[in-house]
Design an enzyme around this catalytic site. Structure first.
Site, short mmCIF file in Angstrom:
data_model
loop_
_atom_site.label_atom_id
_atom_site.label_comp_id
_atom_site.label_asym_id
_atom_site.label_seq_id
_atom_site.Cartn_x
_atom_site.Cartn_y
_atom_site.Cartn_z
N GLY A 69 35.46 -15.43 7.72
CA GLY A 69 36.57 -15.99 8.49
C GLY A 69 37.40 -14.89 9.13
O GLY A 69 37.84 -15.00 10.28
N THR A 70 37.61 -13.81 8.40
CA THR A 70 38.43 -12.71 8.91
C THR A 70 37.81 -12.12 10.17
O THR A 70 38.50 -11.90 11.17
CB THR A 70 38.58 -11.62 7.82
OG1 THR A 70 39.26 -12.21 6.71
CG2 THR A 70 39.36 -10.41 8.32
N GLN A 178 39.78 -23.51 6.20
CA GLN A 178 40.11 -24.42 5.09
C GLN A 178 39.87 -25.89 5.46
O GLN A 178 40.04 -26.77 4.60
CB GLN A 178 41.58 -24.26 4.68
CG GLN A 178 41.94 -22.90 4.11
CD GLN A 178 41.34 -22.64 2.73
OE1 GLN A 178 40.85 -23.54 2.05
NE2 GLN A 178 41.37 -21.40 2.30
N HIS A 201 31.79 -18.89 2.20
CA HIS A 201 32.12 -18.86 0.76
C HIS A 201 33.19 -19.88 0.39
O HIS A 201 33.49 -20.08 -0.78
CB HIS A 201 32.48 -17.44 0.30
CG HIS A 201 33.83 -16.95 0.74
ND1 HIS A 201 34.95 -17.06 -0.05
CD2 HIS A 201 34.25 -16.35 1.89
CE1 HIS A 201 36.00 -16.53 0.58
NE2 HIS A 201 35.59 -16.10 1.76
N THR A 237 22.02 -5.95 12.43
CA THR A 237 20.86 -6.75 11.98
C THR A 237 21.34 -8.02 11.29
O THR A 237 22.24 -7.96 10.44
CB THR A 237 20.01 -5.89 11.02
OG1 THR A 237 19.58 -4.75 11.76
CG2 THR A 237 18.81 -6.67 10.50
N CYS A 326 45.19 -13.37 -0.97
CA CYS A 326 45.54 -12.09 -0.35
C CYS A 326 46.94 -11.65 -0.76
O CYS A 326 47.18 -10.49 -1.04
CB CYS A 326 45.52 -12.18 1.17
SG CYS A 326 44.14 -13.04 1.80
C1 LIG Z 1 42.78 -20.20 6.73
C2 LIG Z 1 41.96 -18.99 6.43
N1 LIG Z 1 41.53 -18.23 7.43
C3 LIG Z 1 40.77 -17.14 7.23
C4 LIG Z 1 40.41 -16.75 5.95
C5 LIG Z 1 39.57 -15.52 5.76
O1 LIG Z 1 38.26 -15.86 5.40
P1 LIG Z 1 37.27 -14.77 4.75
O2 LIG Z 1 37.69 -14.61 3.34
O3 LIG Z 1 35.92 -15.38 4.88
O4 LIG Z 1 37.41 -13.53 5.54
C6 LIG Z 1 40.86 -17.51 4.86
C7 LIG Z 1 40.54 -17.11 3.48
O5 LIG Z 1 41.23 -17.46 2.55
C8 LIG Z 1 41.65 -18.66 5.11
O6 LIG Z 1 42.08 -19.44 4.11
#
Ligand SMILES: Cc1ncc(COP(=O)(O)O)c(C=O)c1O
Length: 383
Positions: A69-70, A178, A201, A237, A326
């Site tokens: 997600g990041t 989410q 995940h 890759t 986080c």
């Molecule tokens: C709303 C939201 N965006 C982005 C992320 C980041 O996802 P990732 O851990 O796969 O980088 C999270 C992770 O908790 C999230 O809750």
């Protein structure tokens, strides 16, 4: 053990893990290689992309695999900034975004971009009329979360989409990490949404696999340049086993999605209603049903710091978070609660219970028993 920290991450599904293992063992080729082994891996990747696309109702060419997600969030914000710099330098995000959006916006700000933040109501809902007032000729992107991860508020994506329909050149990105599979896709993947981020995940897939929906016709600069994978948009890759097993997790996520949503809501509401009866409990998640995420509940016990409660629950083999994973380690209080106007002293008490479809009412009952014991113990200590 009771695992109520599913918004931080979920346990990988056994069959997903099996797919990961089997793909790693059997499909060893690099999808870019010209030989048969490469081709086989490429075909598998293509099938995975197609499966996910069908589920979302989009074209397979509109899906890109990332590392999470990041990365998906970083890609959209930074990729837009690079691509659209000649047309404008103004970025709009909300005050209840995940750090992968807020920190990226901050970084872009330090590089000369202007960032505006849309305020939220006391319940944490994005103020759509405030958004409209922030839009200007230089605005290149609006990025909003669908379900806030700390407090569990469903954002008004349809209303935001309606406003943005009047501004077709602005990129609209939603962070659906989410939300996907938790609430109906049609509630947030509107025709106005240009980009959407997902992370495997969070739905029993492997770590390190993200997905980006990128609407055909929109322009985004690549962040990873190199060998030209992912249609020359994201080089490196491909993570074949990760992607193939994520496609399986994605399919499983949508099986009986309505039933799973109801089950999570039932447990969430059961905990919320009963915990609210304890005199020192303060609820932070919204009371209005239509904006409550089915799987997230945020509350605190007056006078008890969130991390103290998290560890006291852990001693009883119950696992929850202090709002987001986080902020937990950094001992920061929730930025979402801050945006909602919750005083810092209260926000510091917050814990987040986050469920998935595997949690049971029996676990919720056990949780409430332990919570009550801790509540009473802390009350005695605090006098
Ligand atoms: C709303 C939201 N965006 C982005 C992320 C980041 O996802 P990732 O851990 O796969 O980088 C999270 C992770 O908790 C999230 O809750």
């Amino acid at each position: 053990m009771i695992y109520f920290d599913n918004s931080a991450t979920t346990a990988i599904d056994k069959s997903v893990l099996e797919t990961y293992k089997r793909t790693s063992e059997r499909f060893i080729g690099n999808p870019s290689s010209l030989h048969r082994l490469g081709e086989q891996a490429g075909v598998l990747l293509d099938k995975s992309r197609e499966q996910i696309a069908t589920q979302l109702g989009v074209k397979k060419e509109e899906l890109f695999f990332t590392s999470g997600g990041t990365e998906s969030n970083n890609w959209v914000l930074k990729g837009t900034a690079i691509e659209k710099r000649p047309f404008g330098n103004h970025i709009i995000i909300s005050s209840v975004e995940h750090p992968s959006v807020t920190e990226t916006a901050k970084q872009l700000e330090s590089l000369g971009f202007e960032v505006s933040v849309i305020p939220v109501s006391k319940s944490g809902v994005i103020d759509v009329s405030a958004l409209e007032k922030l839009i200007k000729a230089e605005t290149i992107i609006v990025s909003t979360v669908v379900i806030n991860s700390e407090v569990g508020i469903i954002q008004p994506i349809k209303e935001i989409s309606e406003v943005l329909t009047k501004y077709p050149s602005i990129h609209y990105h939603v962070d659906a990490v989410q939300a996907v599979g938790k609430i109906p896709t049609t509630d947030w993947l509107t025709s106005r949404v240009d980009f959407a981020s997902f992370s495997a995940h969070k739905f029993h897939g492997p770590r390190g696999v993200g997905i980006l929906y990128w609407k055909k016709g929109c322009k985004l600069a690549p962040l990873l340049t190199g060998g030209g994978q992912e249609n020359n948009k994201r080089s490196t890759t491909e993570n074949t086993p990760g992607i193939v097993s994520s496609a399986r997790a994605f399919r499983l996520l949508f099986e009986d999605a309505d039933l799973k949503e109801k089950q999570m809501r039932r447990i969430r509401n059961y905990i919320a209603e009963n915990a609210a009866k304890f005199p020192n409990v303060v609820m932070f998640s919204p009371e209005t049903k239509s904006i409550q995420a089915p799987h997230i509940l945020c509350f605190g016990i007056k006078g008890i710091r969130g991390e103290v409660l998290v560890h006291a629950l852990e001693d009883k083999e119950i696992f929850v978070s202090t709002t987001s994973a986080c902020s937990s380690k950094k001992k920061m209080s929730s930025s979402t609660l801050h945006a909602m106007g919750v005083p810092s002293k209260e926000a510091e008490t917050a814990i987040r219970v986050s469920l998935d479809e595997r949690n049971t009412l029996a676990e919720a009952e056990q949780f409430l028993i332990v919570l009550k014991q801790l509540h009473d113990k802390f009350e005695k200590i605090n006098g």
